[in-house]
Enzyme design. Structure first.
Site, PDB file in Angstrom:
ATOM      1  N   ARG A 103      11.040  33.846  44.968  1.00  0.00           N
ATOM      2  CA  ARG A 103      12.414  34.072  44.479  1.00  0.00           C
ATOM      3  C   ARG A 103      12.802  35.543  44.661  1.00  0.00           C
ATOM      4  NH1 ARG A 103      13.060  34.592  39.394  1.00  0.00           N
ATOM      5  NH2 ARG A 103      11.703  32.871  38.791  1.00  0.00           N
TER       6      ARG A 103
ATOM      7  N   TYR B  36      39.603  27.826  49.796  1.00  0.00           N
ATOM      8  CA  TYR B  36      38.664  26.715  49.931  1.00  0.00           C
ATOM      9  C   TYR B  36      38.656  25.941  48.604  1.00  0.00           C
ATOM     10  CZ  TYR B  36      34.308  24.197  50.402  1.00  0.00           C
ATOM     11  OH  TYR B  36      33.372  23.197  50.455  1.00  0.00           O
TER      12      TYR B  36
ATOM     13  N   ASP C  67      36.057  36.158  51.931  1.00  0.00           N
ATOM     14  CA  ASP C  67      35.305  35.004  52.445  1.00  0.00           C
ATOM     15  C   ASP C  67      35.628  34.918  53.936  1.00  0.00           C
ATOM     16  OD1 ASP C  67      34.501  32.468  53.285  1.00  0.00           O
ATOM     17  OD2 ASP C  67      34.867  31.565  51.323  1.00  0.00           O
TER      18      ASP C  67
ATOM     19  N   LYS D 170      28.616  26.504  57.816  1.00  0.00           N
ATOM     20  CA  LYS D 170      29.661  26.287  58.812  1.00  0.00           C
ATOM     21  C   LYS D 170      29.262  26.900  60.157  1.00  0.00           C
ATOM     22  CE  LYS D 170      31.444  24.528  55.154  1.00  0.00           C
ATOM     23  NZ  LYS D 170      32.389  25.221  54.308  1.00  0.00           N
TER      24      LYS D 170
HETATM   25  C1  LIG Z   1      32.442  25.461  52.952  1.00  0.00           C
HETATM   26  C2  LIG Z   1      33.083  26.687  52.432  1.00  0.00           C
HETATM   27  C3  LIG Z   1      32.633  27.293  51.252  1.00  0.00           C
HETATM   28  C4  LIG Z   1      31.519  26.707  50.420  1.00  0.00           C
HETATM   29  O1  LIG Z   1      30.324  26.670  51.111  1.00  0.00           O
HETATM   30  P1  LIG Z   1      29.149  25.597  50.816  1.00  0.00           P
HETATM   31  O2  LIG Z   1      28.096  26.047  51.754  1.00  0.00           O
HETATM   32  O3  LIG Z   1      29.707  24.252  51.112  1.00  0.00           O
HETATM   33  O4  LIG Z   1      28.796  25.743  49.379  1.00  0.00           O
HETATM   34  C5  LIG Z   1      33.257  28.458  50.844  1.00  0.00           C
HETATM   35  N1  LIG Z   1      34.286  28.984  51.558  1.00  0.00           N
HETATM   36  C6  LIG Z   1      34.750  28.419  52.686  1.00  0.00           C
HETATM   37  C7  LIG Z   1      35.892  29.058  53.404  1.00  0.00           C
HETATM   38  C8  LIG Z   1      34.174  27.251  53.162  1.00  0.00           C
HETATM   39  O5  LIG Z   1      34.648  26.695  54.272  1.00  0.00           O
END
Ligand SMILES: *Cc1c(COP(=O)(O)O)cnc(C)c1O
Length: 380
Positions: free
Chosen positions: A47, A99, A171, A196
């Site tokens: 961890r 999101y 983000d 992604k």
């Molecule tokens: C998918 C996504 C998230 C969340 O990510 P996870 O890996 O599904 O928890 C946050 N921000 C954006 C823009 C996303 O496309």
């Protein structure tokens, strides 16, 4: 080193034990110590530190031009960690087009813990200033936003944060570090869903934070250890492998999305397209200034009812009907009934998520096949 070289090499040197070119997957929870409290190079428990994760974190920091990188078990675990830097009573200003899961985390979890949130039009930099309060501690943006592909002026928002001593976080999941680097524009924190484009093959869940300063990085490291929302070594390995081709994939994602945007522009059933690469996108100039490509995500409004739009997303054969985005394969979805179903209807329509809105994650297939697939789905 330039981006493509960093994508392939940063953070990864041949394994000291064997010379293995690929970073080994260190499947271990603990490490032997020769003397109490003297772990080798800080390796006392996974961890706290795992070499596969360390390689990924160094790679991510290099890609985003940050001081330190931090990997998490999911994108939302990374977002959540940014909020854990705050205290009850603090206020956050965020984009109104977020999101869906981030919005749910803000509204249904952190609102209960004493944080408050104001949502503003991401395309107007002044909107962020107007929403500031004495207790504002964080400005949270996405650019391009999801699902309407609005563009935030990163220079303007970073400057606002610096002038007012408010933390700024972006983000960067949709743009990826290949196309945009918020830290270079003055942001303090970059967040990613590694699930992604960085992972890129729809086979893992992961998240990341990259900080502009070492001091902020140490606060994030503490939260990684204290909260424990960490990825396992196999997911770190897969993410590193995905990142090695990020620059190649993004070239094709961008080129294919441009072809799809041109096709949709000519199509009589399409009422409106949201793609920052089109010259008539309201913030095209800002996007062109801060991004080196316009990405693979695109939304459009079909002249259709909710029911008709749902039928169209069922009829594509190559574009798979699925949530998520950023993999090599093309995906199609209907935000009002899927990813953004948790946004209250009134709010959804107010910010422009129409009944006929369809979102595409344009993959790296042959563009001609993608266009033919959309054409037959619109026709039948
Ligand atoms: C998918 C996504 C998230 C969340 O990510 P996870 O890996 O599904 O928890 C946050 N921000 C954006 C823009 C996303 O496309």
């Amino acid at each position: 080193m330039r981006f493509g070289t960093r994508a392939v090499h940063a953070g990864q040197s041949p394994d000291p034990t064997t010379g293995a070119v690929m970073t080994p997957v260190y499947f271990t929870s603990t490490y032997v110590q020769e003397y109490p409290a003297q772990p080798k190079d800080g390796h006392d428990y996974t961890r706290a530190k795992n070499p596969t994760r360390t390689a990924l974190e160094a790679n991510l920091a290099a890609l985003e031009q940050g001081a330190s990188g931090h990997a998490f078990s999911s994108g939302l675990a990374a977002v959540s960690t940014v909020l854990q830097l705050l205290d009850a009573g603090d206020h956050v200003v965020a984009c109104n087009d977020l999101y869906g899961g981030t919005r749910r985390l803000f509204e249904q979890v952190y609102s209960r813990q004493g944080l408050s949130f104001t949502y503003v039009d991401p395309s107007r930099p002044e909107a962020f200033r107007e929403a500031l309060r004495d207790e504002t501690r964080l400005i949270w943006v996405e650019s391009p936003t999801n699902p309407l592909l609005s563009i935030v002026d990163l220079d303007a928002v970073a400057k606002l944060g610096r002038d007012e001593s408010i933390l700024t976080a972006c983000d960067n999941t949709f743009a990826t570090p290949c196309l945009q680097n918020p830290i270079a524009h003055g942001f303090d924190i970059v967040a990613h869903s590694l699930t992604k484009y960085l992972g890129g093959h729809s086979d893992l869940l992961g998240g990341a934070l990259i900080t502009s300063s070492q001091a902020l990085g140490e606060r994030i490291s503490f939260l990684q250890l204290a909260v424990g929302a960490l990825p396992g070594p196999m997911d770190c390995f897969l993410t590193l492998r995905g990142i090695k081709t990020l620059h190649l994939r993004m070239e094709r994602h961008c080129a294919n999305a441009e072809r799809v945007a041109d096709f949709l522009e000519e199509h009589p059933r399409v009422k409106r397209i949201y793609y920052p690469g089109l010259p008539d996108h309201p913030n095209h100039a800002v996007a062109a200034r801060q991004m080196s490509g316009f990405g693979g995500m695109l939304s459009f409004v079909l002249d259709a009812s909710v029911e008709e739009a749902k039928r169209v997303v069922c009829r594509t054969r190559l574009f798979a009907l699925a949530e998520s985005l950023g993999g090599v394969e093309s995906l199609i979805e209907h935000p009002p009934s899927m990813t953004h179903a948790s946004v209250p209807e009134e709010e959804r329509l107010r910010i422009g998520i129409d009944d006929g809105l369809i979102r595409l994650s344009v993959g790296v297939e042959d563009a001609e096949d993608l266009l033919e697939d959309l054409e037959q789905a619109f026709k039948s």
